[in-house]
Design a protein around this motif. Sequence first.
Motif, PDB file in Angstrom:
ATOM      1  N   ALA A   1      -6.619  -1.631   2.162  1.00  0.00           N
ATOM      2  CA  ALA A   1      -5.829  -0.788   3.022  1.00  0.00           C
ATOM      3  C   ALA A   1      -5.999  -1.278   4.482  1.00  0.00           C
ATOM      4  O   ALA A   1      -5.347  -1.048   5.647  1.00  0.00           O
ATOM      5  CB  ALA A   1      -6.270   0.424   3.157  1.00  0.00           C
TER       6      ALA A   1
ATOM      7  N   ARG B   1       2.578   6.332   2.634  1.00  0.00           N
ATOM      8  CA  ARG B   1       3.349   5.033   2.722  1.00  0.00           C
ATOM      9  C   ARG B   1       4.647   5.437   2.050  1.00  0.00           C
ATOM     10  O   ARG B   1       5.991   5.062   2.469  1.00  0.00           O
ATOM     11  CB  ARG B   1       2.853   4.096   2.091  1.00  0.00           C
ATOM     12  CG  ARG B   1       3.426   2.471   2.255  1.00  0.00           C
ATOM     13  CD  ARG B   1       3.068   1.608   0.813  1.00  0.00           C
ATOM     14  NE  ARG B   1       3.412   2.323  -0.396  1.00  0.00           N
ATOM     15  CZ  ARG B   1       4.462   2.139  -1.092  1.00  0.00           C
ATOM     16  NH1 ARG B   1       5.691   1.536  -0.340  1.00  0.00           N
ATOM     17  NH2 ARG B   1       4.749   2.460  -2.138  1.00  0.00           N
TER      18      ARG B   1
ATOM     19  N   SER C   1      -2.202  -1.316   5.736  1.00  0.00           N
ATOM     20  CA  SER C   1      -2.141   0.312   5.734  1.00  0.00           C
ATOM     21  C   SER C   1      -0.803   0.759   6.139  1.00  0.00           C
ATOM     22  O   SER C   1      -0.278   0.055   7.230  1.00  0.00           O
ATOM     23  CB  SER C   1      -3.455   0.558   6.280  1.00  0.00           C
ATOM     24  OG  SER C   1      -3.256   0.277   7.787  1.00  0.00           O
TER      25      SER C   1
ATOM     26  N   ALA D   1      -7.109   6.830  -1.421  1.00  0.00           N
ATOM     27  CA  ALA D   1      -6.058   6.116  -1.760  1.00  0.00           C
ATOM     28  C   ALA D   1      -4.805   6.730  -1.988  1.00  0.00           C
ATOM     29  O   ALA D   1      -3.744   6.228  -1.559  1.00  0.00           O
ATOM     30  CB  ALA D   1      -6.707   5.040  -2.820  1.00  0.00           C
TER      31      ALA D   1
ATOM     32  N   LEU E   1      -3.344   7.883   1.287  1.00  0.00           N
ATOM     33  CA  LEU E   1      -2.608   6.769   1.997  1.00  0.00           C
ATOM     34  C   LEU E   1      -1.153   6.434   1.359  1.00  0.00           C
ATOM     35  O   LEU E   1      -0.289   5.910   1.747  1.00  0.00           O
ATOM     36  CB  LEU E   1      -3.433   5.346   2.012  1.00  0.00           C
ATOM     37  CG  LEU E   1      -4.703   5.421   2.865  1.00  0.00           C
ATOM     38  CD1 LEU E   1      -5.475   4.395   2.601  1.00  0.00           C
ATOM     39  CD2 LEU E   1      -3.888   5.532   4.317  1.00  0.00           C
ATOM     40  N   GLU E   2      -1.178   6.351  -0.024  1.00  0.00           N
ATOM     41  CA  GLU E   2       0.256   5.932  -0.903  1.00  0.00           C
ATOM     42  C   GLU E   2       1.232   7.046  -0.811  1.00  0.00           C
ATOM     43  O   GLU E   2       2.358   6.696  -0.495  1.00  0.00           O
ATOM     44  CB  GLU E   2      -0.243   5.762  -2.285  1.00  0.00           C
ATOM     45  CG  GLU E   2       0.697   5.377  -3.286  1.00  0.00           C
ATOM     46  CD  GLU E   2       1.511   3.995  -2.845  1.00  0.00           C
ATOM     47  OE1 GLU E   2       2.348   3.630  -3.784  1.00  0.00           O
ATOM     48  OE2 GLU E   2       1.359   3.459  -1.552  1.00  0.00           O
TER      49      GLU E   2
ATOM     50  N   PHE F   1      -4.514   0.645  -2.771  1.00  0.00           N
ATOM     51  CA  PHE F   1      -5.101   0.846  -1.607  1.00  0.00           C
ATOM     52  C   PHE F   1      -6.624   1.008  -1.750  1.00  0.00           C
ATOM     53  O   PHE F   1      -7.819   1.555  -1.092  1.00  0.00           O
ATOM     54  CB  PHE F   1      -4.863   2.162  -0.752  1.00  0.00           C
ATOM     55  CG  PHE F   1      -3.583   2.081   0.079  1.00  0.00           C
ATOM     56  CD1 PHE F   1      -3.193   0.867   1.030  1.00  0.00           C
ATOM     57  CD2 PHE F   1      -2.389   2.773  -0.236  1.00  0.00           C
ATOM     58  CE1 PHE F   1      -1.865   0.934   1.582  1.00  0.00           C
ATOM     59  CE2 PHE F   1      -1.240   2.745   0.147  1.00  0.00           C
ATOM     60  CZ  PHE F   1      -1.076   1.661   1.103  1.00  0.00           C
TER      61      PHE F   1
END
Length: 450
Positions: A378, A318, A382, A311, A314-315, A373
Amino acid sequence: MSPSTTTRAPDSERGSLGGVPPRIRIPAAVVAAMIVLDRRRAMRSMRRRHGSVFAADLPVFGSSVIVADRELVREMFTTPPHLLGQIDQNLGRVLGPNSMFALDGDPHRDRRKLLAPPFHGRRLASYAALMETEALREFDTWPSAKEFAVQPSMMRLTLSIILRAVFGADGQEFERLRVIVPALVELGSRLQVVPVPRLAVLGDHSPWGALARRRREYDAVVGRLIAAAQDDPQLSDRNDVLAMMVQSRYDDGSAMTPAEISDELLTVLSAGHETTATTLAWAVERLRRHPEVLFRLNAELDAGDETLLDATILEVQRSRSVIDLTVRQVMVDEFTLGPWTVRKGQTLIAAMGLVHDDPDVFDQPHRFDPDRFVGGRADTTSPMPFGGGTRRCIGAAFATMELKVVLRTLLREFDVQPTTQRGERWHSRGVALAPGRGGRVVVSRRTPAM
């Protein structure tokens, strides 16, 4: 009214000229200056004023339509290449005419099919141990209890991983490429967003002349690696991508030429070296400023749980979009994207960075929150760090595994010191957006548990 409270008119109230996106009424030279000085801030300012789809004349790309609507970006990514094709711009020139970035249609599809196997499945999993070994070797150079910029170290690390896993390089060729490649990639990245002055390309002392010299040096070393692979009696036992390229065959039985292999190796290197290193630098920068996430991440990794690690990656992708734009060119007389009509020859720019900052897509987008996420969320919201569709980065799985292995190894070996300093500003390295101070960090070796 401050930028944070500016009211944006609904898209349904715009584009009244028969579905033509609203055009920015600023001289092209001014827009170009804004983009060159700070493209991220410029794009956000334009979106506030004109909505999530707007048109502008941009340097390099010419007449362009910027798309910052998530669903329309996804529609762009899934549109067939005979409608939205690859642009004929500097990236193909930098990487070579045989690069997947320069190919379109059937040639692009055939090349992608040929190159996909080493970036998936068992062959991909075999690279994990190599990644950890290279990470430990680089981390041994880190100072203890002394602040330093982590990005240069991550650049060396990701380069070493790619040279060994993708190029199969070792010895003299490995050391030579470690010298040639950083300068080649950095200069190529900067020139990719600069219009090509025709006369300057021909000058030996121009930036484009310098790029050509470095490319010749690169081709000479890679040519030796290709020749050595072709003569290697144990070639079938090798796991590197170059060995696979030498052995691969198209559907008609033909092999890749040395020029095709050289261009594709540089493409993989350019797409995966700097971007992965920069994402790692941003990860360190973000974790230092969010100690509650850092402490939880350490605890979960110590317990063998990588849910928060996934997670967090992914963050970071982003909230700190390293590649914030990707482009397509309209190949038909008129192309309809949602309620908008775009003309042949215009450039469509998918502004993923703007989508990642959209409060209609991500709640409180300026807050660093990996928990957004966790728990399967996600799947529906996503980030898009690798683009999408038939041109989604072919090395996405490789890069994701590399991010996980390196961050996991880093946090296992070191305690990262939190900081109350403000977040580092964004700095453009041409294509990539990096932390302005290189991701400053202070670490100390972790004491093994008794």
